[in-house]
Structure formats: C-alpha cells, structure tokens
Design a protein around this motif. Structure first.
Motif, PDB file in Angstrom:
ATOM      1  N   UNK A 111      45.467  31.560  37.020  1.00 31.04           N
ATOM      2  CA  UNK A 111      43.896  32.056  36.583  1.00 31.04           C
ATOM      3  C   UNK A 111      42.974  31.816  37.500  1.00 31.04           C
ATOM      4  N   UNK A 112      42.885  30.475  38.241  1.00 28.20           N
ATOM      5  CA  UNK A 112      42.045  30.086  39.145  1.00 28.20           C
ATOM      6  C   UNK A 112      41.891  30.812  40.099  1.00 28.20           C
ATOM      7  N   UNK A 157      47.450  31.237  51.651  1.00 28.93           N
ATOM      8  CA  UNK A 157      47.125  29.838  52.248  1.00 28.93           C
ATOM      9  C   UNK A 157      45.747  29.238  51.906  1.00 28.93           C
ATOM     10  N   UNK A 158      44.745  30.295  52.058  1.00 21.76           N
ATOM     11  CA  UNK A 158      43.350  29.914  51.653  1.00 21.76           C
ATOM     12  C   UNK A 158      43.408  29.770  50.050  1.00 21.76           C
ATOM     13  N   UNK A 159      44.167  30.642  49.416  1.00 21.39           N
ATOM     14  CA  UNK A 159      43.998  30.472  48.085  1.00 21.39           C
ATOM     15  C   UNK A 159      44.488  29.213  47.501  1.00 21.39           C
ATOM     16  N   UNK A 204      39.643  24.683  33.256  1.00 21.54           N
ATOM     17  CA  UNK A 204      40.257  25.731  34.004  1.00 21.54           C
ATOM     18  C   UNK A 204      39.210  26.788  34.307  1.00 21.54           C
ATOM     19  N   UNK A 205      38.427  27.271  33.363  1.00 19.53           N
ATOM     20  CA  UNK A 205      37.420  28.286  33.410  1.00 19.53           C
ATOM     21  C   UNK A 205      36.171  27.784  34.519  1.00 19.53           C
ATOM     22  N   UNK A 206      35.865  26.600  34.365  1.00 14.33           N
ATOM     23  CA  UNK A 206      35.123  26.070  35.689  1.00 14.33           C
ATOM     24  C   UNK A 206      35.889  26.118  36.717  1.00 14.33           C
ATOM     25  N   UNK A 218      35.603  29.520  38.391  1.00 10.55           N
ATOM     26  CA  UNK A 218      34.352  29.738  38.916  1.00 10.55           C
ATOM     27  C   UNK A 218      34.156  28.864  40.364  1.00 10.55           C
ATOM     28  N   UNK A 219      34.615  27.553  40.283  1.00  7.06           N
ATOM     29  CA  UNK A 219      34.219  26.809  41.593  1.00  7.06           C
ATOM     30  C   UNK A 219      34.971  27.162  42.828  1.00  7.06           C
ATOM     31  N   UNK A 220      36.124  27.735  42.758  1.00  5.43           N
ATOM     32  CA  UNK A 220      36.791  28.413  43.873  1.00  5.43           C
ATOM     33  C   UNK A 220      36.128  29.298  44.480  1.00  5.43           C
ATOM     34  N   UNK A 221      35.139  30.157  43.801  1.00  2.76           N
ATOM     35  CA  UNK A 221      34.468  31.237  44.480  1.00  2.76           C
ATOM     36  C   UNK A 221      33.455  30.637  45.375  1.00  2.76           C
ATOM     37  N   UNK A 222      33.048  29.542  45.342  1.00  7.53           N
ATOM     38  CA  UNK A 222      31.852  29.127  46.163  1.00  7.53           C
ATOM     39  C   UNK A 222      30.854  30.047  46.262  1.00  7.53           C
ATOM     40  N   UNK A 223      30.269  30.108  44.884  1.00  6.05           N
ATOM     41  CA  UNK A 223      29.164  31.352  44.831  1.00  6.05           C
ATOM     42  C   UNK A 223      27.725  30.711  45.396  1.00  6.05           C
TER      43      UNK A 223
END
Length: 369
Positions: free
Chosen positions: A95-96, A108-110, A142-144, A147-152
C-alpha cells in the motif's frame, strides 16, 4: 508571496456560491488548519488545492507555479483522507509503495523509502499485514506513510482523525505534530474540531458561510477573535458572550450589565480602552478561564475585578470546577479551582480579568477596537 498561494479563489455550483473570494498565502514548512462547521467550504477549498475540483475563478499556485489546468497527479501533492482509502488486497508495504510503483520508481528506491517511513511512523512490524488486520490508528499511520514516501511539495489532510475514538485522536494529534516538527513539511489540514486546530497549527483559517472569518496564529485566534462567530466557535468551553453597555466615568470606561437579582455590575476596561464609546451597546466576550474564583485569578494582572453573582450550576471536571452564573441575562461559564466550595444558589465572588475581555458590535458582530 507564499509557497502555496490561494488568490481570489471562488467556487460555485450553478447559482450557489460555496466559496467566496478567498486569499491565503501559506509559507513553506507551515501547518495551516482550515477549521469550521460542516458546509463552510473548507473541504471544497482542499479539493481545489488537490485538483479534484476546478476553481470557478481565481488562481492556486504551488512553489510559484499556477495549478490552473494541472492534473492532480502532476501537482506534487499528497493527500491523507478521512476514509484511509487503503487497498484491502495489498499488505501495508505494498500500500505504501503503490504510488511510487505507478510512477516508475525502481524497486530499490521503493524499498528504501518504505524502510524510512516504517521507522518514522513505527509501523515496521505491520508491513506484511493486510489493512483488515489493523486498528483504525494503524490504518491512519499507513495512509500517512503512503503520503510521506511521495516527498511532495504540500501534504493535504482531509479530517484524517474523525473516524478514531477520542483517546486515539489525541494520540494521533501528537504524532502528526511531532512528524511536522521533524520533517518541516508544508501541510494544509481540514477539520471541524477546533481543539485539533488549536493544537496542531502554526496558523488557522476559521471558515463560515464560504468566507474566511479570520486568519491568524492559534494565540491570535483565541485571544483576539475578529468577530462573534470566531469567538463562539474557537475554544472549549467557548467564549462567554453577553450584552452590556459602555459607561464612562472619570475617564474610565466600564462594561455595565444586569445581574440575575435585578442589580447591575460594572467591570472597568484597562487603561483608556473603550473610552471613545460612551453609551454604546456591546456584546462583551470573556473566556471561562478569565472568570474565576478570587484566589485563582491572574495575580500579574492589574485589571481583575470582582462581582458577586448567584451560582446556577456547578460542573466538576477533575482539575477544574466549571461554575455557571448569569450575567446580562445570559448563562456565563467560569473556570474555578477544583477545590472551591461553590454551591448552586450561593451568591459568590467572581473575579473577572478585563485584560482578557473583548467587545463586539451587536449589529455587525465584528470586534470593536
């Protein structure tokens, strides 16, 4: 100029205008909370920032770039919803990372991004679980994380805690605040909960009827409400509001109002405040903590004045005793120390700190002075 700039934005559905000309500039790293009752326009504004709704007029820009006509996927924003919106057939890690995978980010980055977010949110032990195996608080983490992995550029939160129980809401508020302090990210957060707004934000936009009623820091909003709506909406218990008249004697202005026994009371304003408004009818606003027992009053203030009034109701609340009396024909809540012996029917001295009092125009409901 603002990292996120909302410039004369309106939104109409046919003949109905749900958001009137709105101007807000959000600095980079700021935590802005949009707060107000249902139907005030806050979620509509968030949807327009996200690109889920087009603006009727005006412009929204992020980092100097206009978002008019830009698809949600191309805005570099991340949104955390009230409903979590997790894929039930995927585990937490999947999901993340799903959004990253869709954008072609190498595995690898994921994996590295998942590790960092899992440690930050303390959900590493949940990575192999499915959403159905998680509690509400865990799902929100998990929802947060997604969002965080996107580095928006901007995080958008749409009432993310409203599905949680009261204790978990408090815990998650603390986690979100710590997260913001650690990452310094730009956040726009929608809630109808004014305590949430005061706790989390660096600035608050109080909304009602499609208008921003006041924009300011939590302290500005709480101590210096711009109008009666903001005064009554922000704070728990809310600000006491009751009718009074300004009377000037010997160069000092006082608020004069009726007591329940038919008498009148006078509470002087500090300094020369309100001396230009002799004879004017007002609505006097005083927070419950500025109306207390004599020993509980602020000793650093030179504007504490005592009036004797009848105790109507007492409400023990652990560390405080809330005492209801009647001033100006309206119920007024005072915050006493827990061990004060005040009983319904008693006539009791109430100490009022007039440094904390504000006056409003009864017609316009705007603050005076």
């Amino acid at each position: 100029m603002g990292f996120l700039k909302i410039d004369h934005v309106t939104k109409s559905f046919g003949a109905l205008t749900v958001l009137h000309e709105t101007n807000i500039a959000v600095e980079e790293g700021e935590f802005l909370v949009l707060v107000g009752p249902s139907g005030c326009g806050k979620s509509t504004l968030l949807s327009m920032i996200a690109g889920l709704e087009p603006t009727t007029s005006g412009d929204i820009s992020i980092n100097g770039r206009s978002m008019n006509g830009v698809r949600p996927a191309d805005r570099n924003i991340a949104m955390v919803f009230q409903s979590y919106a997790l894929y039930p057939n995927m585990n937490v890690g999947e999901n993340i990372s799903f959004g990253l995978e869709m954008h072609g980010v190498p595995k690898a980055e994921r994996d590295k991004a998942i590790d960092q977010v899992a440690d930050l949110l303390q959900i590493r032990h949940l990575l192999k679980r499915k959403p159905g195996q998680l509690s509400g608080g865990q799902r929100q983490r998990v929802a947060m994380g997604r969002a965080l992995v996107r580095d928006p550029d901007v995080f958008l939160f749409d009432e993310p805690l409203s599905n949680l129980d009261a204790k978990l809401r408090v815990d998650m508020r603390t986690e979100i605040k710590k997260l913001h302090q650690k990452l310094g990210t730009t956040i726009v957060y929608v809630t109808h909960d004014q305590i949430e707004a005061l706790t989390l934000s660096t600035r608050i936009a109080v909304m009602f009827g499609g208008h921003v009623q006041q924009l300011g820091t939590p302290k500005e909003i709480y101590d210096n409400p711009a109008n009666m709506f903001v005064a009554g909406f922000m704070g728990s218990p809310s600000m006491n509001l009751f009718p009074a008249k300004i009377v000037v004697q010997d160069g000092t202005a006082a608020a004069e109002f009726a007591l329940a026994d038919g008498g009148k009371a006078h509470l002087p304003f500090p300094g020369d405040a309100m001396t230009a408004h002799d004879g004017r009818d007002i609505i006097l606003g005083v927070r419950p903590e500025a109306v207390t027992d004599e020993l509980g009053a602020d000793r650093s203030s030179n504007a504490v004045h005592t009036i004797n009034a009848r105790v109507e109701v007492t409400e023990p609340a652990g560390s405080d005793l809330f005492v209801v009396t009647q001033l100006g024909g309206k119920e007024v809540t005072a915050r006493f120390r827990a061990d004060v012996e005040a009983k319904p029917g008693d006539t009791f001295p109430f100490a009022v700190n007039m440094e904390k009092a504000v006056a409003f125009d009864p017609e316009t409901e705007e603050r005076i002075g």
